[in-house]
Design a protein around this motif. Sequence first.
Motif, mmCIF file in Angstrom:
data_model
loop_
_atom_site.group_PDB
_atom_site.id
_atom_site.type_symbol
_atom_site.label_atom_id
_atom_site.label_comp_id
_atom_site.label_asym_id
_atom_site.label_seq_id
_atom_site.Cartn_x
_atom_site.Cartn_y
_atom_site.Cartn_z
ATOM 1 N N PHE A 115 70.229 -3.631 64.033
ATOM 2 C CA PHE A 115 68.796 -3.794 64.294
ATOM 3 C C PHE A 115 68.492 -5.219 64.695
ATOM 4 C CE2 PHE A 115 68.596 0.041 61.808
ATOM 5 C CZ PHE A 115 67.512 0.729 62.337
ATOM 6 N N ARG A 116 67.706 -5.368 65.735
ATOM 7 C CA ARG A 116 67.210 -6.711 66.066
ATOM 8 C C ARG A 116 66.154 -7.101 65.031
ATOM 9 N NH1 ARG A 116 61.849 -9.038 67.513
ATOM 10 N NH2 ARG A 116 62.431 -11.189 67.892
ATOM 11 N N LEU B 241 63.839 -10.493 56.628
ATOM 12 C CA LEU B 241 64.006 -9.311 57.491
ATOM 13 C C LEU B 241 65.482 -8.942 57.628
ATOM 14 C CD1 LEU B 241 61.287 -10.025 60.201
ATOM 15 C CD2 LEU B 241 61.106 -8.719 58.082
ATOM 16 N N ALA B 242 66.337 -9.960 57.651
ATOM 17 C CA ALA B 242 67.776 -9.669 57.704
ATOM 18 C C ALA B 242 68.187 -8.936 56.419
ATOM 19 C CB ALA B 242 68.564 -10.957 57.876
ATOM 20 N N ALA B 243 67.711 -9.445 55.280
ATOM 21 C CA ALA B 243 68.066 -8.825 53.991
ATOM 22 C C ALA B 243 67.542 -7.384 53.901
ATOM 23 C CB ALA B 243 67.490 -9.655 52.853
ATOM 24 N N GLN B 244 66.385 -7.178 54.479
ATOM 25 C CA GLN B 244 65.777 -5.843 54.462
ATOM 26 C C GLN B 244 66.715 -4.807 55.107
ATOM 27 O OE1 GLN B 244 61.559 -5.260 56.208
ATOM 28 N NE2 GLN B 244 62.934 -4.617 57.830
ATOM 29 N N PRO C 215 71.665 -6.462 60.626
ATOM 30 C CA PRO C 215 70.590 -7.179 61.335
ATOM 31 C C PRO C 215 71.163 -8.193 62.327
ATOM 32 C CG PRO C 215 70.883 -8.062 59.121
ATOM 33 C CD PRO C 215 71.862 -6.938 59.246
ATOM 34 N N GLN C 216 70.523 -8.326 63.469
ATOM 35 C CA GLN C 216 70.909 -9.339 64.464
ATOM 36 C C GLN C 216 69.665 -10.143 64.801
ATOM 37 O OE1 GLN C 216 74.147 -9.076 66.167
ATOM 38 N NE2 GLN C 216 74.640 -7.450 64.717
ATOM 39 N N LYS C 217 69.702 -11.441 64.531
ATOM 40 C CA LYS C 217 68.550 -12.277 64.862
ATOM 41 C C LYS C 217 68.556 -12.569 66.361
ATOM 42 C CE LYS C 217 68.190 -14.430 60.324
ATOM 43 N NZ LYS C 217 68.378 -15.605 59.483
ATOM 44 N N LEU C 218 67.504 -12.133 67.034
ATOM 45 C CA LEU C 218 67.442 -12.319 68.487
ATOM 46 C C LEU C 218 66.049 -12.774 68.892
ATOM 47 C CD1 LEU C 218 68.991 -9.163 70.246
ATOM 48 C CD2 LEU C 218 69.873 -11.494 70.265
ATOM 49 N N GLN D 200 65.165 -1.540 66.518
ATOM 50 C CA GLN D 200 64.328 -2.725 66.296
ATOM 51 C C GLN D 200 63.095 -2.321 65.508
ATOM 52 O OE1 GLN D 200 61.080 -3.506 68.077
ATOM 53 N NE2 GLN D 200 61.060 -1.290 68.359
ATOM 54 N N GLU D 201 62.331 -3.323 65.081
ATOM 55 C CA GLU D 201 61.050 -3.089 64.399
ATOM 56 C C GLU D 201 60.000 -3.961 65.061
ATOM 57 O OE1 GLU D 201 61.225 -4.541 60.325
ATOM 58 O OE2 GLU D 201 61.657 -6.560 61.044
#
Length: 330
Positions: free
Chosen positions: A166-167, A174-177, A185-188, A205-206
């Motif tokens: 998930f982006r 949000l990554a921990a979620q 999670p991928q920070k983009l 994504q969200e």
Amino acid sequence: MKKMILAAASVAALAFAGPAVANPIVIKFSHVVAEKTPKGQAALKFKEEAEKLLPGKVKVEVYPSSQLYGDAKEMEALALGDVQIIAPSLSKFDKFTKQLQVFDLPFLFDNVGAIDRFQQGPEGQKLLTSMASKGFIGLDYWHNGMKQMSANKPLLVPADAKGLKFRVQPSDVLAAQFQQLGANPQKLAFAEVYQALQLGTVDGQENTWSNCYSQKYQEVQKDFTETEHGVIDYMVVTNASWWNGLPKDIQAGLKTAMKAATKVNNDTADQLNLDARKKISESSAKIHTLTPAQRGEWKKAMEPVWAKFEGGIGKDLIQAAQKANGAGKS
Ligand code: SIN
């Protein structure tokens, strides 16, 4: 005589031109979303009002869609004074203050009304100055709305997210979620999401309906699930030393313009999200709604995230946010 005529002519020319006008203060306002979003519209309203209230004194240049700076660079540009106003999502201030992480806790706020009450209350107002020591001052909050999830499959229960990439925005909460769900999670940066979904670099994504639709995620995602599990809202921030150095009349005019922009933003955000939801429902993508039991499963699965971040955010802040939910109930 000739001299006298020339002198009289110069006086007349001066009177016609009026007193010398100094160059207007140029205010660059950079953001990452499309114009047809709550923030896009509000930034334009700010320009209109500021230039109307302070004619010839300020010139506001609005740069939407990451045209000037994307997520990665806009805070640095603000700190350096290369841009004067930005309005990042509250999830993007992670490296400046842990307190704003409160807005990322999953299922904390029931709805935008509760978020508004919290932001306008004493704790929310105090957060506007939580980055003052880093050189940023918050001028106001702007709403977008509640987040939904998308992927190429329905996400009806937490297990459906397991193993998917998930982006996320650059937020540890949000990554921990997503880690909590067994997802990756991928920070983009926002500007990179469409292509990442298209190429399959990420599976899902969200985001809010208006962000999803204006970025055309429905072209590259088959399924949207109405999870409403979190929020995307903004803090409009400025460079503290630039702001404090402005003449008082300019500051006052800009504050009034900001109030008008906030009103436009908050009056239109819900409708823009509803319109975008409708457009997505008319596209080839499908929208799935959750039963109360399914929503309960998501809530339970994400609950452990709170304990992980409570220390940094502060228990008091979380309690004040929870109280804002209750305050809306009659
Ligand atoms: C925005 O609404 O400013 C973008 C949020 C995101 O990066 O998803």
